[in-house]
Design an enzyme around this catalytic site. Sequence first.
Site, mmCIF file in Angstrom:
data_model
loop_
_atom_site.group_PDB
_atom_site.id
_atom_site.type_symbol
_atom_site.label_atom_id
_atom_site.label_comp_id
_atom_site.label_asym_id
_atom_site.label_seq_id
_atom_site.Cartn_x
_atom_site.Cartn_y
_atom_site.Cartn_z
ATOM 1 N N CYS A 1 0.797 -1.232 0.000
ATOM 2 C CA CYS A 1 0.000 0.000 0.000
ATOM 3 C C CYS A 1 0.829 1.282 0.000
ATOM 4 C CB CYS A 1 -0.944 0.025 1.211
ATOM 5 S SG CYS A 1 -1.823 -1.520 1.522
ATOM 6 N N CYS B 1 1.722 3.771 -3.172
ATOM 7 C CA CYS B 1 0.729 4.676 -3.762
ATOM 8 C C CYS B 1 0.111 5.624 -2.729
ATOM 9 C CB CYS B 1 -0.387 3.878 -4.428
ATOM 10 S SG CYS B 1 0.134 3.001 -5.927
ATOM 11 N N HIS B 2 0.003 5.177 -1.478
ATOM 12 C CA HIS B 2 -0.706 5.982 -0.476
ATOM 13 C C HIS B 2 0.224 6.697 0.503
ATOM 14 C CE1 HIS B 2 -4.622 4.479 -1.778
ATOM 15 N NE2 HIS B 2 -4.063 3.285 -1.871
ATOM 16 N N MET C 1 -6.635 1.951 -9.137
ATOM 17 C CA MET C 1 -6.193 1.008 -8.105
ATOM 18 C C MET C 1 -6.590 -0.398 -8.528
ATOM 19 S SD MET C 1 -7.145 0.801 -4.065
ATOM 20 C CE MET C 1 -7.144 -0.778 -3.205
ATOM 21 N N HIS D 1 6.940 10.712 -11.181
ATOM 22 C CA HIS D 1 7.092 9.262 -10.999
ATOM 23 C C HIS D 1 8.297 8.736 -11.777
ATOM 24 C CE1 HIS D 1 5.789 5.438 -9.556
ATOM 25 N NE2 HIS D 1 5.776 4.935 -10.774
ATOM 26 N N HIS E 1 2.211 6.792 -17.231
ATOM 27 C CA HIS E 1 3.216 5.925 -16.601
ATOM 28 C C HIS E 1 4.030 5.280 -17.718
ATOM 29 C CE1 HIS E 1 5.010 2.491 -14.514
ATOM 30 N NE2 HIS E 1 4.753 3.104 -13.375
#
Length: 534
Positions: free
Chosen positions: A45, A48-49, A86, A322, A364
């Site tokens: 997790c 991304c979070h 997600m 990213h 991406h």
Amino acid sequence: MRALSKGIFALSFPLTAMVGMAQAAAPELTAEEQERANTIYFQRCAGCHGTTRNGATGPNLLPGTTQELGQRRLESIITLGTEGGMNNFDGILSADDITLISKYIQHDPVDPPEMSLADMKERWQVFVAPEDLPTEPQHDLNWENFMVTILRDRGAMGIIDADTKELVTEVETGYAVHVAKESSDGRFWYVQGRDGRLSKIDLWMDPPQVTAEVFIGYDARDVAVSHYGEWKDKYVIGGSYWPPHFVIADAETMEPLKVVSTRSYDTQGNFRNEARVAALYNTPHAPTFLVNVKESGQVWQVDYSDIDNLRIDQMETAEFLHDGFFDPTGRYFQIAANMSDKMVFIDTETRKLVSMLETGTKPHPGPGANWVDPECGPVAGTTHLGEGLLTFWGNDPEGHPDQAWQICDQIETDGPGLFVRTHPDSDNVWIDQAMHPEPDVNQWVMVMNKETRELTPIHVADRPLEHDAVAVHMEYDQTGTEVWVSIWARGDGHQNDGAIVVFDDKTLEVKAVVEGLNTPTGKFNVYNRKHHVG
């Protein structure tokens, strides 16, 4: 889990501190459940979070948000995923683990500890002294056609001989390595584990093995090696998610030399305590590294010609940065700011932002792709996490100024993806669809003809639902005639069912399958990466 235990757990990382005092409205957790949930959160997790759960590519997971959603809704989101990009975790996590992590994120997080240069030096190890390294290859294999392959959950790199399609060895490294970068001659490979373990691999040894390593953080993603002038192969830089900093180390011995915090202000002037280093690159035409700070939306060009008097040029771009890649000249750097739905373009010679372009939902590109379009001239492309779309733009401001940094075309695919790849001698551009939840889509890739822009679907895998397998990441071999595609089996108990399928790039037929690999994802062909092919 083996590699993780040698990494984070060995560092006495206080995972139990990652969840704060129990909240009155939060479901109760035992100490044992908290420890397991901390591990799951870190593995699945945090990327991304955020380590502190303040949100990044994904939304924040703070109690004010999660308690309002409630236990049932949280379990549903984690199980099925969302249309926003997600992926679903049924098959990856057990039903009990989904229930557990849904409870866990309703509690307050706390900041994990810092890591000093002295802390890193305590965890620095040299396994083979530089003077004891071989002076010539100790095997007769064609090491320039090795595929240095991430075995994600195994915590290892698979060294695969692309000539024979055989696994040469597995080299133990950090957990869930995100990327690998090469020395200027391609002999040494530097890999950054998510557990902060930065390892150096020698491909000339028989078998290839780690010669030195250092832990540069508790959660990390990327690495780069200096390739310019008198500093060639002198420095390696590692970037950390937590603590948010970058570390410059001796590329020969891996001794950490300098640490620099990346805590900074975003483009709106808000202070970002969790300003993570998303990606690192060596610039071909200057003694500099590019440090891309995710949450603050800043590209830092760090001059390594004098690390005692470090010069850093800061370029304000867009959040959240990213991964990226260079144009064929090596002058212009193209990086995704995926939460702004933009690609960002940097001139590494003037050290300034050139332009930004809205491309689609959460671009991406991974290692990206450059090719020549019959209408637009030189172009580059990206896939998107949030929609099935290949967008490509002109990237030749000197030869085709009217097309530069403008969209040439957008091609719809069947699902969102992670990677796009091509080769200068190929007629094709390969696009994965790994982020789609259905196997009828995510076990296929698309191949676009450069001349006609027509798509051909390719069935890579035919795995049962319990394997939760996706076709992901493409890489050409040294000859440029084969394309290697990973089958990443993520299902609980099926991690060893992964494989790599080798396609003939001309006929699009299967040539070989490398079976029995544990969670293969990214692959790096030594020759192509050394020569920046693709």
